[in-house]
Scaffold this active site. Sequence first.
Site, short mmCIF file in Angstrom:
data_model
loop_
_atom_site.label_atom_id
_atom_site.label_comp_id
_atom_site.label_asym_id
_atom_site.label_seq_id
_atom_site.Cartn_x
_atom_site.Cartn_y
_atom_site.Cartn_z
N SER A 156 -46.93 87.24 -1.94
CA SER A 156 -46.96 86.84 -0.53
C SER A 156 -47.24 88.05 0.33
O SER A 156 -46.87 89.18 -0.05
CB SER A 156 -45.60 86.25 -0.13
OG SER A 156 -45.53 86.12 1.27
N TYR A 207 -36.41 87.72 -0.12
CA TYR A 207 -37.73 87.16 -0.44
C TYR A 207 -38.79 88.27 -0.40
O TYR A 207 -39.61 88.39 -1.32
CB TYR A 207 -38.07 86.07 0.58
CG TYR A 207 -39.40 85.37 0.34
CD1 TYR A 207 -39.54 84.42 -0.67
CD2 TYR A 207 -40.51 85.65 1.14
CE1 TYR A 207 -40.75 83.78 -0.87
CE2 TYR A 207 -41.72 85.00 0.94
CZ TYR A 207 -41.83 84.07 -0.07
OH TYR A 207 -43.05 83.43 -0.27
#
Length: 255
Positions: free
Chosen positions: A142, A155
């Site tokens: 990501s 995350y």
Amino acid sequence: MNSKIVSWRGRRVWVIGASSGIGAETARALQLRGARLALSARNAQALQQLAGNHAETLVLPLDITDPNSVTDAHRQILAQWGGIDLVLIVAGTYNKMRADNFDLQQAKQLLATNLNGPLNCLAAVLPMLLAQGSGGIGIVASVAGFRGLPEALIYGPSKAALINLCESLYLDLRPRGINVYLINPGFVATPLTAGNDFAMPALISAREAAEKLIIGIERGEFHIHFPKRFTNWLRVARLLPYRCYFWLIHKVTGL
Ligand SMILES: NC(=O)c1ccc[n+]([C@@H]2O[C@H](COP(=O)([O-])OP(=O)(O)OC[C@H]3O[C@@H](n4cnc5c(N)ncnc54)[C@H](OP(=O)(O)O)[C@@H]3O)[C@@H](O)[C@H]2O)c1
């Protein structure tokens, strides 16, 4: 940076995290292009639905946090296909976390899925890929892994680790004839982002994300990122000195 793909017809692709979102749309699009698919995730029913009446499609439910279930699924694929041309590790999860709501249990759970999960997959497939001396592996990280961001306390680090992992894998595997793809999406409308309570800039659909992912692989790119109108800004922000970067992020996010 990787070899190009002219046709998907007959290519054996294992999509891990195929039950929803980006993984499901990628699998659907590859199926239409004539690839042979193995679909994995925990939700067997969703995988079965996606396979539809494609009798050739293998449905192999697994939990990516459990190395044995990954190895078992891999063994079943090899028994059917004898090899794999592309392993796509899409599975991942998100939880919003900041320093003032740090939760060790949740942090460990997230890392078990987002980081240890892909490592469990590597343990299963690397010996096979190296023996084949062909094929490829793609990992969905990501843009949140580029640099520190608010609300991505764990995350972000999980995805930063995947980015670094892909870079090292590329150095090790490309000279051995194996393609490595680092896939960094921006915001994509999926169950993972459905709970976000802010306006997501440059949000794209999972179908669009899948198309861009596939085109990147076809072109033989290493770093596949999309949508570029968003990810290119973040690539520039990656280069800023800390003082400017922190100022910019506070200003843009209000956090
Ligand atoms: N959406 C975004 O804006 C965005 C942006 C950047 C990166 N990403 C990344 O893109 C990837 C796909 O996310 P998505 O947005 O498409 O979300 P999603 O729709 O929630 O899909 C996540 C997929 O991961 C699978 N998964 C989760 N935990 C698993 C486990 N323990 N074992 C096996 N499979 C598991 C899920 O299947 P089951 O629940 O059936 O197991 C599902 O197929 C993730 O790695 C995410 O971090 C997403």
